[in-house]
Design an enzyme around this catalytic site. Structure first.
Site, PDB file in Angstrom:
ATOM      1  CD  GLU A 193      -4.496  -6.428  -7.874  1.00 31.34           C
ATOM      2  OE1 GLU A 193      -4.699  -5.552  -7.161  1.00 31.34           O
ATOM      3  OE2 GLU A 193      -3.672  -7.212  -8.142  1.00 31.34           O
ATOM      4  CB  CYS A 208      -1.084  -8.646  -5.220  1.00 30.35           C
ATOM      5  SG  CYS A 208      -0.522  -7.905  -3.937  1.00 30.35           S
ATOM      6  CG  ASN A 236       2.150  -4.133  -7.044  1.00 26.73           C
ATOM      7  OD1 ASN A 236       1.834  -3.100  -7.128  1.00 26.73           O
ATOM      8  ND2 ASN A 236       1.516  -4.942  -6.237  1.00 26.73           N
ATOM      9  CD  GLU A 237       1.664  -3.273  -2.096  1.00 26.55           C
ATOM     10  OE1 GLU A 237       1.428  -4.530  -1.741  1.00 26.55           O
ATOM     11  OE2 GLU A 237       0.860  -2.272  -1.951  1.00 26.55           O
TER      12      GLU A 237
END
Ligand code: AHR
Length: 644
Positions: free
Chosen positions: A36, A228, A362-363
């Protein structure tokens, strides 16, 4: 380095390895990397560009630049419509005055003595027929010139000009200065400086030492581009892969959410140039021999940052997001005659990238996640039935969201579920059996982000964190029938510009340091074997921390050997005896390579100045018939090979 054996006699712990019970295949994707752009991991890190804000398109147009003399920001008739700003440098009006610009790099620029650098700029002369010139200089903090070249600009149309400059000295905190040395005026855009010696020698390339460190892990899977940043603080700033391909000059700058995520670590100059974009991520996966795993937005902006449902795309409006996913698969795998396959081919890669996995979200959490994911699954399955889809179990290893999402992922029949856990070392020790009783019928597990956080030391990458991960990972290996991928997180951190720690590899503008956590990942990846084997105590229990021992075993059919891994988390050396049962009468076993990483001080770390403080070294073991005798040292993790 070779670690000696202790002469003191210790208690012996006996395990059995049943050679007759060949276990499940260990997936080639088992150990990998998660990348990331956090901690200046891409711009200022892996991406070898040395100029920050090279196209003057940060919202603060001249961020990263100092100007002197007559410098004007313009955006009329730009050469690159998606990065519209450019500069005009004009005669300052007096023979003793100067016009020019200076770039500060990413916390400075790293120059190495005698190394060469490719400076390039898009430029044209303005309202003059005379030849125009610039002088390009590398400057050190004492304002001395440590490299210089002249460049002629003799065209009235925008053209790319470039020159190779040799650094005369090594400097970690250098700068780039451009003097306008003529009397007329020039326009400049996309000012760029790369070392010529990039990974694989590519012009829009990667920092060689960092990319090589990734390759040396021998990763089986490469997840990108986040994290994120996939989601965006708002959907306008989500990671949009289509903006990251094509000519680098026309990839629009995007904000990087990590510039403001933690107000106590605020980095207002953190943007994404997208110079390292999806094409480059696919290339890197290929170079490393890892399966690419791109993760795309599911239409939900970061849920940590947006409680307001209006921040997200309603399910009824998801079509363009789903189309992005389908187009990405075509970009990666489509024939050159397809729309997106042609884009890939035009960028230099007519062969497909053989994409097999795609992550959606993602989350994410709450009911809105399965609601958003369902239409993606339906349409991807309809068009690409073999594509493996990765869903999310939210941001935690357990709890309400986790417990809700796993059954939802099963209902939607995703292929893998991404789990994230950033926990104390103790959690890792206690969870070595986490997957022993997981449901074998549902999707496989992707431990997509995990790291041991020793809060007592400010979450340093100390030996305790690495040892706890090593112990925990015996459980991943033992359960490789359902754990198909795992990736430590985050990967990179610039020592002068990090937002999150711990991280696997730390660097400054010249050097890099592999943490003990890196070596643990590498030891697993390089010794993953091809099949799980059952390693048990005499009471038939798995070795999950009893007497501070954690162990697992695999068979490697390519090397025809068994590989036993043992973490001894006590301070005491311990004798471990592994009896191979079910062996042929005349079988002859020998000891192969044995490697151990250890330290007497759990708080010990590697640093840029002492990068080899904790590194793996060779060790020995003995074989007596079908019994392997290992003298494990206190606070150690060892890998022991038994060859047939
Ligand atoms: O790895 C850092 C961050 O942790 C990732 O961006 C996110 O997925 C998680 O919260």
């Amino acid at each position: 380095m070779t670690f000696g054996q202790s002469a003191v006699a210790q208690q012996t712990y006996e395990f059995t390895l049943d050679t007759k019970k060949m276990g499940a295949p260990v997936q080639s994707t088992m150990y990998g990397l998660f990348f990331e752009d956090i901690n200046f991991g891409a711009d200022g890190g892996l991406y070898a560009e040395l100029v920050k804000n090279r196209s003057f398109d940060f919202p603060q147009e001249l961020m990263g630049w100092y100007t002197f003399g007559k410098v004007e920001v313009r955006k009329d008739n730009p050469p690159f419509d998606k990065n519209p700003n450019y500069l005009v440098l004009s005669n300052p009006g007096h023979a003793h005055k100067h016009t020019g610009i200076e770039n500060e790099g990413f916390r400075g620029m790293g120059f190495k003595k005698d190394a060469t650098y490719r400076f390039s700029v898009w430029a044209k002369k303005v309202n003059t027929t005379e030849e125009q010139k610039i002088r390009v200089e590398f400057i050190n903090p004492k304002d001395e010139i440590i490299g210089s070249q002249e460049l002629v600009i003799n065209s009235s149309d925008w053209q790319k000009h470039q020159v190779i400059i040799t650094a005369k000295a090594t400097e970690e905190k250098g700068r780039l200065r451009i003097f306008f040395t003529s009397k007329g005026a020039i326009a400049v855009d996309h000012v760029s400086l790369f070392p010529t010696d990039t990974y694989k020698g590519r012009e829009n390339g990667l920092r060689k030492d960092l990319a090589q460190a990734l390759t040396d892990i021998t990763p089986g899977i490469f997840r990108f581009p986040g994290g994120c940043i996939v989601e965006g603080t708002d959907l306008d700033t989500r990671y949009d892969w289509k903006k990251t391909i094509g000519p680098v000059e026309n990839r629009p700058v995007n904000e990087n959410r990590w510039h403001y995520t933690f107000p106590h670590r605020f980095f207002p100059d953190y943007y994404q140039s997208y110079g390292l974009g999806f094409y480059e991520y696919f290339l890197l996966s290929e170079d490393m021999g890892a399966e690419p795993l791109p993760v795309l937005s599911c239409g939900l902006a970061c849920q940590f940052q947006n409680e307001d449902q209006h921040a997200h795309v309603p399910v009824s409006d998801l079509a363009p997001y789903i189309q992005d996913a389908l187009d990405l698969i075509e970009f990666a795998n489509g024939p050159v005659t397809s729309t997106w396959g042609k884009v890939r081919a035009d960028m230099g890669h007519p062969e497909p990238f053989n994409l097999k996995f795609i992550g959606i979200g993602n989350e994410q959490w709450g009911e809105e996640y399965p609601e958003h994911l369902a239409p993606f699954v339906k349409e991807i399955r309809a068009k690409y039935p073999d594509m493996k889809i990765v869903g999310s179990s939210g941001p935690s290893a357990d709890g309400k969201q986790f417990d809700y999402l796993w059954p939802e992922m099963k209902r939607l029949k995703v292929d893998l579920v991404d789990e994230h856990y950033y926990k104390e070392p103790d959690w890792f020790f206690k969870n070595a059996a986490r997957y022993d009783n997981y449901d074998r019928k549902g999707p496989a597990v992707f431990a997509g982000e995990y790291a041991s956080h020793d809060h007592s030391t400010g979450k340093q990458n100390n030996f305790l964190s690495a040892l706890s991960e090593a112990a925990f990972m015996t459980g991943l290996e033992r359960n490789a029938d359902i754990v198909h991928m795992c990736t430590y997180a985050p990967l990179f951190a610039h020592v002068d510009a990090w937002q999150w720690c711990p991280d696997m590899i730390w660097f400054d503008n010249l050097r890099m340091m592999k943490t003990p956590n890196y070596y643990v990942q590498q030891l697993y990846a390089q010794n993953k074997g091809t099949n799980t084997m059952t390693l048990l105590w005499p009471d038939k229990k798995a070795v999950t921390g009893q007497d501070n021992l954690y162990a697992s075993a695999v068979y490697d059919k390519d090397q025809n050997c068994y590989i036993v891994k043992v973490a001894n988390t006590s301070t005491e050396a311990k004798n471990v005896k592994v009896t191979l049962t079910g062996t042929k009468k005349n079988a002859v076993f020998t000891v192969g390579d044995c490697i151990v990483i250890k330290n007497n001080n759990l708080k010990a770390i590697n640093t840029l100045d002492s990068p080899t403080n904790i590194i793996p070294g060779k060790t020995t073991a003995e074989i007596d018939g079908n019994i392997l005798n290992i003298q494990t040292q206190g606070q150690s993790f060892g890998v022991y090979k038994i060859k047939l």
